[in-house]
Design an enzyme around this catalytic site. Structure first.
Site, mmCIF file in Angstrom:
data_model
loop_
_atom_site.group_PDB
_atom_site.id
_atom_site.type_symbol
_atom_site.label_atom_id
_atom_site.label_comp_id
_atom_site.label_asym_id
_atom_site.label_seq_id
_atom_site.Cartn_x
_atom_site.Cartn_y
_atom_site.Cartn_z
ATOM 1 N N GLN A 12 0.825 -1.222 0.000
ATOM 2 C CA GLN A 12 0.000 0.000 0.000
ATOM 3 C C GLN A 12 0.858 1.270 0.000
ATOM 4 O O GLN A 12 0.573 2.213 -0.747
ATOM 5 C CB GLN A 12 -0.934 -0.003 1.224
ATOM 6 C CG GLN A 12 -1.935 1.144 1.229
ATOM 7 C CD GLN A 12 -2.564 1.397 2.597
ATOM 8 O OE1 GLN A 12 -2.119 0.852 3.606
ATOM 9 N NE2 GLN A 12 -3.593 2.221 2.624
ATOM 10 N N ASP A 34 10.368 -6.412 -3.808
ATOM 11 C CA ASP A 34 9.245 -7.023 -3.100
ATOM 12 C C ASP A 34 9.388 -8.533 -3.223
ATOM 13 O O ASP A 34 10.113 -9.026 -4.095
ATOM 14 C CB ASP A 34 7.905 -6.567 -3.711
ATOM 15 C CG ASP A 34 6.741 -6.719 -2.744
ATOM 16 O OD1 ASP A 34 6.292 -5.699 -2.190
ATOM 17 O OD2 ASP A 34 6.287 -7.864 -2.529
ATOM 18 N N ILE A 35 8.669 -9.242 -2.363
ATOM 19 C CA ILE A 35 8.680 -10.718 -2.440
ATOM 20 C C ILE A 35 7.769 -11.197 -3.560
ATOM 21 O O ILE A 35 7.834 -12.346 -3.983
ATOM 22 C CB ILE A 35 8.315 -11.341 -1.079
ATOM 23 C CG1 ILE A 35 8.753 -12.804 -1.032
ATOM 24 C CG2 ILE A 35 6.832 -11.162 -0.753
ATOM 25 C CD1 ILE A 35 8.802 -13.366 0.355
ATOM 26 N N ASP A 60 13.337 -11.209 -0.710
ATOM 27 C CA ASP A 60 12.745 -11.700 0.539
ATOM 28 C C ASP A 60 13.667 -11.196 1.647
ATOM 29 O O ASP A 60 14.818 -11.642 1.766
ATOM 30 C CB ASP A 60 12.717 -13.238 0.487
ATOM 31 C CG ASP A 60 12.274 -13.849 1.809
ATOM 32 O OD1 ASP A 60 12.111 -13.099 2.794
ATOM 33 O OD2 ASP A 60 12.109 -15.086 1.849
ATOM 34 N N TYR A 149 2.037 -7.719 16.080
ATOM 35 C CA TYR A 149 2.397 -6.574 15.236
ATOM 36 C C TYR A 149 3.044 -5.485 16.099
ATOM 37 O O TYR A 149 4.114 -4.964 15.769
ATOM 38 C CB TYR A 149 1.117 -6.059 14.580
ATOM 39 C CG TYR A 149 1.265 -4.860 13.677
ATOM 40 C CD1 TYR A 149 1.830 -4.990 12.408
ATOM 41 C CD2 TYR A 149 0.806 -3.608 14.071
ATOM 42 C CE1 TYR A 149 1.927 -3.901 11.572
ATOM 43 C CE2 TYR A 149 0.904 -2.516 13.235
ATOM 44 C CZ TYR A 149 1.464 -2.670 11.986
ATOM 45 O OH TYR A 149 1.562 -1.589 11.155
HETATM 46 N N1 SER Z 1 -2.659 0.360 9.595
HETATM 47 C C1 SER Z 1 -2.018 -0.609 10.440
HETATM 48 C C2 SER Z 1 -2.897 -1.764 10.722
HETATM 49 O O1 SER Z 1 -4.086 -1.557 10.799
HETATM 50 C C3 SER Z 1 -1.593 0.001 11.730
HETATM 51 O O2 SER Z 1 -0.369 0.588 11.604
HETATM 52 O O3 SER Z 1 -2.418 -2.830 10.920
#
Ligand code: SER
Length: 330
Positions: A12, A34-35, A60, A149
């Site tokens: 994105q 990119d992968i 990668d 994350y």
């Molecule tokens: N936009 C991201 C997500 O929703 C957050 O940094 O994972």
């Protein structure tokens, strides 16, 4: 000038960052990687981005040697490291998310240390957690995220700071909010609703939102985010007091507000709610609005788009895009 490498270039952010960097520094100065395989080795046109030609490499980022080879082959001096899983998909495969999000960054920092590169690392509002103050979240505050994350983002901030302090790597980062854009779709994020809603509103006049109507989160329109990344990387290093990573935001919005704004352009638009408990829990652990005064003070950060101007531009661009697709449909 040494070259710029962008990892995750088909994602994105990458789809818009690569053309912006090529426009600013020259097409031949920027290596997209990119992968996923690009259709041709010299073009970015398959990304949906403006087709500014330039080098493309399959990469990668978990493959240490391959990354090192590409950095040396192209004499890379700056790496924008975007390759990572987003929050919701990272919760589905936390082990892989750690190895890609953290392992990839570690490899990038190592390549930077060995080859004298600067590094941009996109941290996130996901680097905060339920014990963080949720309103006007300060630049320096509690960071105890409860998602993989977020764990990888906090670790990434710390690792980037360590490489700056210990090895002199010029690493810089932003805690990006949800990004709203119309070139390439996000994949598997918690803030993705703010992109999906525009496509569904223009196509069907209806959207079923996976977050509750009052779920307030920071957001930013992609042109502001691209500018923020490029401005941070060009800022005078002596003025940077935080490096990894600066809070930045442009608007703090909830789905019901975004729907209300869209209704100004599409009056018959209807939103309803089919809450996804996983993504709702992630959103509830993140700030409602961050304080980005440090970014204002240190490198003059200021967004250009607010909710109203972003919505207007998104609707225009999404309409144009869907019309074009319809024209080309078989
Ligand atoms: N936009 C991201 C997500 O929703 C957050 O940094 O994972």
């Amino acid at each position: 000038m040494r070259k710029i490498l962008v990892t995750g270039a088909l994602g994105q952010i990458g789809c818009e960052l690569v053309p912006a960097l090529r426009q600013h520094f020259g097409a031949d100065q920027v290596i997209a990687s990119d992968i996923r395989m690009a259709h041709s080795s010299r073009t970015s046109s398959n990304t949906g981005a403006p087709s500014a030609d330039g080098d493309y490499e399959y990469l990668d980022c978990t493959q240490t040697q391959h990354l090192q080879d590409i950095v040396r082959l192209h004499d890379v001096g700056t790496i924008y490291h975007l390759a990572a899983l987003l929050s919701a998909v990272a919760e589905e495969k936390p082990q892989f998310a750690w190895s890609l999000n953290m392992g990839g960054l570690y490899n990038v920092l190592e390549a930077a240390r060995r080859n004298g590169c600067a590094v941009f690392f996109p941290s996130s509002i996901g680097a905060f957690g339920p014990t963080t103050p949720r309103d006007h979240t300060p630049q320096v505050t509690i960071q105890r995220p409860t998602t993989m994350y977020g764990v990888a983002k906090v670790s990434g901030e710390l690792m980037s700071d360590y490489y700056a302090l210990r090895f002199g790597v010029d690493s810089r980062g932003l805690r990006l909010p949800g990004l709203i854009s119309n070139t390439a779709p996000p994949g598997g994020g918690t803030t993705d609703y703010a992109v999906d809603i525009f496509y569904q509103a223009v196509r069907y006049r209806h959207y079923a939102c996976f977050l509750r109507p009052d779920t307030r989160l920071d957001m930013m329109y992609m042109p502001d985010a691209i500018r923020a990344m490029m401005e941070l990387m060009q800022a005078e290093p002596s003025g940077l007091h935080h490096r990894n990573a600066y809070n930045v935001t442009a608007m703090s919005i909830a789905p019901e507000e975004l729907a209300g704004q869209i209704r100004k352009h599409i009056p018959e638009f209807i939103i309803d709610y089919e809450v996804d408990p996983v993504r709702q829990a992630i959103a509830d652990s993140w700030p409602r609005s961050v304080d980005d005064q440090a970014a204002h003070a240190d490198w003059n950060w200021a967004p250009k788009y607010d909710l109203e101007t972003m919505t207007e531009d998104m609707i225009t661009k999404v309409r144009q895009k869907l019309n074009k697709e319809n024209l080309h449909a078989p």
